[in-house]
Motif scaffolding. Structure first.
Motif, PDB file in Angstrom:
ATOM      1  N   TRP A  79       0.842  -1.193   0.000  1.00  0.00           N
ATOM      2  CA  TRP A  79       0.000   0.000   0.000  1.00  0.00           C
ATOM      3  C   TRP A  79       0.876   1.240   0.000  1.00  0.00           C
ATOM      4  O   TRP A  79       2.010   1.234   0.457  1.00  0.00           O
ATOM      5  N   THR A  80       0.310   2.319  -0.491  1.00  0.00           N
ATOM      6  CA  THR A  80       1.009   3.598  -0.509  1.00  0.00           C
ATOM      7  C   THR A  80       0.529   4.427   0.672  1.00  0.00           C
ATOM      8  O   THR A  80      -0.669   4.634   0.847  1.00  0.00           O
ATOM      9  N   ASP A  81       1.466   4.872   1.479  1.00  0.00           N
ATOM     10  CA  ASP A  81       1.134   5.726   2.610  1.00  0.00           C
ATOM     11  C   ASP A  81       2.275   6.712   2.804  1.00  0.00           C
ATOM     12  O   ASP A  81       3.370   6.519   2.278  1.00  0.00           O
ATOM     13  N   SER A  82       2.024   7.755   3.590  1.00  0.00           N
ATOM     14  CA  SER A  82       3.017   8.813   3.767  1.00  0.00           C
ATOM     15  C   SER A  82       3.813   8.696   5.059  1.00  0.00           C
ATOM     16  O   SER A  82       4.725   9.484   5.288  1.00  0.00           O
ATOM     17  N   ALA A  83       3.483   7.712   5.907  1.00  0.00           N
ATOM     18  CA  ALA A  83       4.174   7.615   7.194  1.00  0.00           C
ATOM     19  C   ALA A  83       4.017   6.235   7.801  1.00  0.00           C
ATOM     20  O   ALA A  83       3.087   5.499   7.472  1.00  0.00           O
ATOM     21  N   TYR A  84       4.925   5.932   8.703  1.00  0.00           N
ATOM     22  CA  TYR A  84       4.724   4.825   9.634  1.00  0.00           C
ATOM     23  C   TYR A  84       3.867   5.374  10.764  1.00  0.00           C
ATOM     24  O   TYR A  84       4.025   6.531  11.169  1.00  0.00           O
ATOM     25  N   SER A  85       2.989   4.549  11.299  1.00  0.00           N
ATOM     26  CA  SER A  85       2.117   5.001  12.387  1.00  0.00           C
ATOM     27  C   SER A  85       1.931   3.882  13.400  1.00  0.00           C
ATOM     28  O   SER A  85       1.931   2.704  13.046  1.00  0.00           O
ATOM     29  N   LEU A  91      -2.439   7.362  22.529  1.00  0.00           N
ATOM     30  CA  LEU A  91      -1.771   8.416  21.778  1.00  0.00           C
ATOM     31  C   LEU A  91      -1.223   7.746  20.532  1.00  0.00           C
ATOM     32  O   LEU A  91      -0.922   6.560  20.540  1.00  0.00           O
ATOM     33  N   SER A  92      -1.163   8.484  19.458  1.00  0.00           N
ATOM     34  CA  SER A  92      -0.587   7.914  18.248  1.00  0.00           C
ATOM     35  C   SER A  92       0.682   8.675  17.916  1.00  0.00           C
ATOM     36  O   SER A  92       0.866   9.818  18.329  1.00  0.00           O
ATOM     37  N   PHE A  93       1.567   8.008  17.194  1.00  0.00           N
ATOM     38  CA  PHE A  93       2.779   8.673  16.746  1.00  0.00           C
ATOM     39  C   PHE A  93       3.095   8.219  15.331  1.00  0.00           C
ATOM     40  O   PHE A  93       2.701   7.131  14.893  1.00  0.00           O
ATOM     41  N   HIS A  94       3.770   9.099  14.616  1.00  0.00           N
ATOM     42  CA  HIS A  94       3.967   8.922  13.180  1.00  0.00           C
ATOM     43  C   HIS A  94       5.359   9.401  12.792  1.00  0.00           C
ATOM     44  O   HIS A  94       5.820  10.421  13.302  1.00  0.00           O
ATOM     45  N   VAL A  95       5.976   8.668  11.895  1.00  0.00           N
ATOM     46  CA  VAL A  95       7.262   9.050  11.335  1.00  0.00           C
ATOM     47  C   VAL A  95       7.051   9.158   9.831  1.00  0.00           C
ATOM     48  O   VAL A  95       6.718   8.180   9.170  1.00  0.00           O
ATOM     49  N   ALA A 139       4.748  10.405  25.939  1.00  0.00           N
ATOM     50  CA  ALA A 139       5.078  11.193  24.742  1.00  0.00           C
ATOM     51  C   ALA A 139       6.562  11.552  24.718  1.00  0.00           C
ATOM     52  O   ALA A 139       7.201  11.484  23.664  1.00  0.00           O
ATOM     53  N   ARG A 140       7.118  11.911  25.865  1.00  0.00           N
ATOM     54  CA  ARG A 140       8.553  12.234  25.918  1.00  0.00           C
ATOM     55  C   ARG A 140       9.407  11.013  25.572  1.00  0.00           C
ATOM     56  O   ARG A 140      10.391  11.114  24.839  1.00  0.00           O
ATOM     57  N   GLU A 141       9.008   9.856  26.067  1.00  0.00           N
ATOM     58  CA  GLU A 141       9.761   8.632  25.771  1.00  0.00           C
ATOM     59  C   GLU A 141       9.644   8.259  24.293  1.00  0.00           C
ATOM     60  O   GLU A 141      10.626   7.855  23.668  1.00  0.00           O
ATOM     61  N   VAL A 142       8.466   8.411  23.720  1.00  0.00           N
ATOM     62  CA  VAL A 142       8.278   8.141  22.294  1.00  0.00           C
ATOM     63  C   VAL A 142       9.140   9.100  21.466  1.00  0.00           C
ATOM     64  O   VAL A 142       9.816   8.682  20.520  1.00  0.00           O
ATOM     65  N   ALA A 143       9.156  10.371  21.828  1.00  0.00           N
ATOM     66  CA  ALA A 143       9.978  11.355  21.110  1.00  0.00           C
ATOM     67  C   ALA A 143      11.457  10.976  21.177  1.00  0.00           C
ATOM     68  O   ALA A 143      12.167  11.039  20.160  1.00  0.00           O
ATOM     69  N   ARG A 144      11.927  10.555  22.352  1.00  0.00           N
ATOM     70  CA  ARG A 144      13.336  10.130  22.477  1.00  0.00           C
ATOM     71  C   ARG A 144      13.630   8.937  21.578  1.00  0.00           C
ATOM     72  O   ARG A 144      14.672   8.892  20.920  1.00  0.00           O
ATOM     73  N   GLU A 145      12.729   7.974  21.545  1.00  0.00           N
ATOM     74  CA  GLU A 145      12.926   6.789  20.692  1.00  0.00           C
ATOM     75  C   GLU A 145      12.976   7.180  19.213  1.00  0.00           C
ATOM     76  O   GLU A 145      13.827   6.703  18.475  1.00  0.00           O
ATOM     77  N   ILE A 146      12.042   8.025  18.798  1.00  0.00           N
ATOM     78  CA  ILE A 146      12.012   8.449  17.396  1.00  0.00           C
ATOM     79  C   ILE A 146      13.298   9.188  17.045  1.00  0.00           C
ATOM     80  O   ILE A 146      13.930   8.902  16.023  1.00  0.00           O
ATOM     81  N   GLU A 147      13.685  10.136  17.882  1.00  0.00           N
ATOM     82  CA  GLU A 147      14.875  10.937  17.585  1.00  0.00           C
ATOM     83  C   GLU A 147      16.148  10.099  17.616  1.00  0.00           C
ATOM     84  O   GLU A 147      17.118  10.420  16.922  1.00  0.00           O
ATOM     85  N   SER A 148      16.148   9.014  18.376  1.00  0.00           N
ATOM     86  CA  SER A 148      17.290   8.105  18.396  1.00  0.00           C
ATOM     87  C   SER A 148      17.307   7.233  17.130  1.00  0.00           C
ATOM     88  O   SER A 148      18.357   7.047  16.517  1.00  0.00           O
TER      89      SER A 148
END
Length: 180
Positions: A82-88, A99-103, A124-133
């Protein structure tokens, strides 16, 4: 570094043509443009293909977060072509609230969609750290920009004049979490 509105709109218009409804050819008058025939759609398909190739990085991050939280990966369809614009994905904070998060697959951006309950901030802070890592250089899109409507873009289930920057860069899945 602050993200500019013009930067985000440049990305959106690279992958979504202006003024073209996202409809199948049978619903479009002869001679009118069809979304799937545009260069923009071709770029979106290429981005989804890159997303499939880079899926192991997303999956490793999801596994780390899933070991700590009740997590639901919303991105398996990308592996199916499928075509999509992000991982979610979603992290369930209560039995009814996530809460949802998307890259984004379209640019170096991520978003965390908060439902508006007290226990969301540490998660949310932990998810942000994981994404940025996992995705060095990726930045969150602030709500004042992400919630802005892109008036001349249509998506599969979003009509012209209803798509937001968040929806374009993170897919319609962005709308699946509503604040309480």
């Amino acid at each position: 570094m602050r993200i500019a509105r013009s930067e985000l709109l440049d990305v959106v218009y690279r992958f979504y043509p202006r003024g073209v409804h996202n409809a199948d050819r049978i619903y479009v008058p002869p001679g009118e443009p069809v979304y799937k025939d545009t260069e923009e759609h071709g770029r979106l398909v290429e981005a989804a293909n890159r997303g499939r190739a880079e899926y192991p990085r997303w999956n490793a991050m999801i596994d780390r977060l899933g070991a700590r939280y009740g997590l639901q990966n919303e991105s398996f369809h990308i592996l199916a072509g499928w075509t999509d614009s992000a991982y979610s994905a979603r992290i369930w904070l209560t039995d009814e609230t996530a809460l949802s998060f998307h890259v984004s697959l379209l640019g170096p951006y991520y978003g965390i969609h908060l439902p508006g309950i007290p226990k969301e901030e540490p998660v949310a802070r932990e998810v942000a750290r994981e994404i940025e890592s996992a995705y060095p250089g990726y930045r969150p899109i602030p709500p004042e920009l992400g919630n802005e409507v892109v008036p001349d873009v249509a998506m599969i289930v979003v009509l012209m004049g209803e798509a937001t920057i968040y929806m374009c860069l993170f897919s319609e899945v962005w709308t699946w979490v509503d604040p309480v």
